[in-house]
Design a protein around this motif. Structure first.
Motif, PDB file in Angstrom:
ATOM      1  N   SER A   1      27.200  75.492  45.724  1.00 32.24           N
ATOM      2  CA  SER A   1      26.787  75.740  45.877  1.00 32.24           C
ATOM      3  C   SER A   1      27.377  77.118  46.872  1.00 32.24           C
ATOM      4  O   SER A   1      26.893  78.013  47.570  1.00 32.24           O
ATOM      5  CB  SER A   1      27.883  74.461  46.543  1.00 32.24           C
ATOM      6  N   GLU A   2      28.085  77.815  46.324  1.00 36.19           N
ATOM      7  CA  GLU A   2      28.989  78.508  46.406  1.00 36.19           C
ATOM      8  C   GLU A   2      27.458  80.012  45.973  1.00 36.19           C
ATOM      9  O   GLU A   2      27.487  81.162  46.509  1.00 36.19           O
ATOM     10  CB  GLU A   2      29.745  79.510  46.044  1.00 36.19           C
TER      11      GLU A   2
ATOM     12  N   LEU B   1      24.133  84.234  47.274  1.00 36.93           N
ATOM     13  CA  LEU B   1      22.182  84.607  46.944  1.00 36.93           C
ATOM     14  C   LEU B   1      21.772  84.559  48.405  1.00 36.93           C
ATOM     15  O   LEU B   1      21.183  85.855  48.908  1.00 36.93           O
ATOM     16  CB  LEU B   1      21.269  83.376  46.208  1.00 36.93           C
ATOM     17  N   SER B   2      22.519  83.841  49.513  1.00 33.10           N
ATOM     18  CA  SER B   2      21.749  84.384  50.333  1.00 33.10           C
ATOM     19  C   SER B   2      22.419  84.835  51.439  1.00 33.10           C
ATOM     20  O   SER B   2      21.731  86.386  51.835  1.00 33.10           O
ATOM     21  CB  SER B   2      22.004  82.941  51.469  1.00 33.10           C
ATOM     22  N   ASP B   3      23.724  85.464  51.072  1.00 36.77           N
ATOM     23  CA  ASP B   3      24.289  86.958  51.612  1.00 36.77           C
ATOM     24  C   ASP B   3      23.360  87.879  50.774  1.00 36.77           C
ATOM     25  O   ASP B   3      23.043  89.376  51.788  1.00 36.77           O
ATOM     26  CB  ASP B   3      25.231  87.202  50.952  1.00 36.77           C
ATOM     27  N   ILE B   4      22.949  88.068  50.113  1.00 36.41           N
ATOM     28  CA  ILE B   4      21.862  88.861  49.430  1.00 36.41           C
ATOM     29  C   ILE B   4      20.616  89.376  49.777  1.00 36.41           C
ATOM     30  O   ILE B   4      20.742  90.766  49.851  1.00 36.41           O
ATOM     31  CB  ILE B   4      22.427  89.055  47.857  1.00 36.41           C
TER      32      ILE B   4
ATOM     33  N   ILE C   1      18.341  76.806  44.682  1.00 35.03           N
ATOM     34  CA  ILE C   1      18.716  78.588  43.789  1.00 35.03           C
ATOM     35  C   ILE C   1      17.739  79.047  43.370  1.00 35.03           C
ATOM     36  O   ILE C   1      17.644  80.896  43.149  1.00 35.03           O
ATOM     37  CB  ILE C   1      19.481  78.319  43.091  1.00 35.03           C
ATOM     38  N   ILE C   2      16.906  78.550  42.376  1.00 31.22           N
ATOM     39  CA  ILE C   2      15.662  79.098  41.475  1.00 31.22           C
ATOM     40  C   ILE C   2      14.820  80.293  43.101  1.00 31.22           C
ATOM     41  O   ILE C   2      14.212  80.698  42.667  1.00 31.22           O
ATOM     42  CB  ILE C   2      15.010  78.377  40.357  1.00 31.22           C
ATOM     43  N   ARG C   3      14.515  78.997  44.301  1.00 31.62           N
ATOM     44  CA  ARG C   3      13.465  79.681  44.817  1.00 31.62           C
ATOM     45  C   ARG C   3      14.364  81.363  45.441  1.00 31.62           C
ATOM     46  O   ARG C   3      13.871  82.194  45.999  1.00 31.62           O
ATOM     47  CB  ARG C   3      13.045  78.847  46.304  1.00 31.62           C
ATOM     48  N   GLN C   4      15.541  81.681  45.829  1.00 33.57           N
ATOM     49  CA  GLN C   4      16.478  82.539  45.984  1.00 33.57           C
ATOM     50  C   GLN C   4      16.260  83.470  45.315  1.00 33.57           C
ATOM     51  O   GLN C   4      15.296  84.820  45.555  1.00 33.57           O
ATOM     52  CB  GLN C   4      17.453  81.691  46.280  1.00 33.57           C
TER      53      GLN C   4
END
Length: 261
Positions: A34-35, A40-43, A90-93
């Motif tokens: 989750s973290e 990754l969203s923030d990046i 996560i992989i998509r990000q």
């Protein structure tokens, strides 16, 4: 020591993300996943970042899912929930980040940890590192994109062998098979990762992001579809300041100075 399981360090315009459970070989828990997704969203919204480097703390890159975590071993429904809620996003990000993503594999990368590395754009590994598709050892199939990346990187026969047998493959053989970009001596590993990330950070970031988008699409496109994709994306690159700088540098017979815009 910090209680954070995901560390993020900025060095100029290069971001270094470290999986930080060294005592557990950086095995992944639900809270850690989750973290990682949040970071990754923030990046993805960071306009100043031009390269992301992902590595592991201690002697491992990532040993995959932590099977000792309460609730990690459940029925099919719970397993599907973990995949759809955490691993797949996560992989998509990683694949969609508009910058190069480098996996610096410093030690063992097993199970989902191996496939997390293979999702990155460029994988550099220390020669002492190894990759293991450990899923068959516990009666599962490769996830976190493993069934997608493996055959495209090493071919169908080797992908099946790696997945079914669950044998470890060392970094040098992984490089020989085309699974990763490069295997380097352990003593040279930090300097190699540093030089590579700095080189990428000095390149035309928008063009690299569009290149990544085009190459990711090519696996399911026909030639005609891929030609259309190139015709769609190339004009976007041509509108950047970096394209103008590249042309002027070429005509002036000087090194280009790209700014990532």
């Amino acid at each position: 020591m910090t209680d954070q399981t995901i560390l993020l360090d900025r060095r100029d315009n290069i971001l270094h993300l470290t999986l930080n459970r060294p005592d557990k070989l950086n095995s992944l828990t639900a809270s850690m996943l989750s973290e990682l997704g949040d970071v990754l969203s923030d990046i993805g919204m960071d306009d100043e970042a031009r390269v992301l480097v992902i590595t592991g703390a201690g002697r491992a890159f990532c040993a995959g899912q932590d099977l000792r975590e309460a609730g990690a071993i459940g029925d099919g429904r719970s397993v599907r929930n973990v995949i759809e809620r955490h691993y797949n996003p996560i992989i998509r990000q990683i694949r969609s980040l508009a910058m190069p993503v480098v996996a610096a594999v410093n030690g063992i990368a097993a199970g989902a940890g191996a496939n997390l590395a293979l999702a990155c754009d460029i994988v550099v590994a220390a020669e002492s590192a190894s990759f293991v598709q450990a899923f068959s050892r516990i009666g599962l199939i490769p996830d976190a994109g493993g069934t997608y990346f493996l055959p495209r990187l090493v071919g169908h026969a080797r992908a099946l062998g790696l997945a079914m047998l669950g044998d470890a493959i060392d970094a040098r053989k992984a490089a020989e098979w085309g699974m990763i970009w490069e295997a380097v001596p352990d003593a040279d590993f930090p300097a190699t990762v540093d030089a590579l990330s700095k080189r990428l950070a000095e390149m035309p970031t928008v063009a690299l992001a569009l290149m990544k988008q085009a190459l990711n699409a090519s696996g399911h496109h026909s030639l005609e579809q891929q030609l259309a994709t190139e015709a769609e994306l190339q004009p976007i690159a041509a509108e950047t300041d970096d394209f103008q700088e590249g042309v002027q540098a070429f005509l002036g017979k000087r090194p280009a100075r790209f700014f990532g815009r």
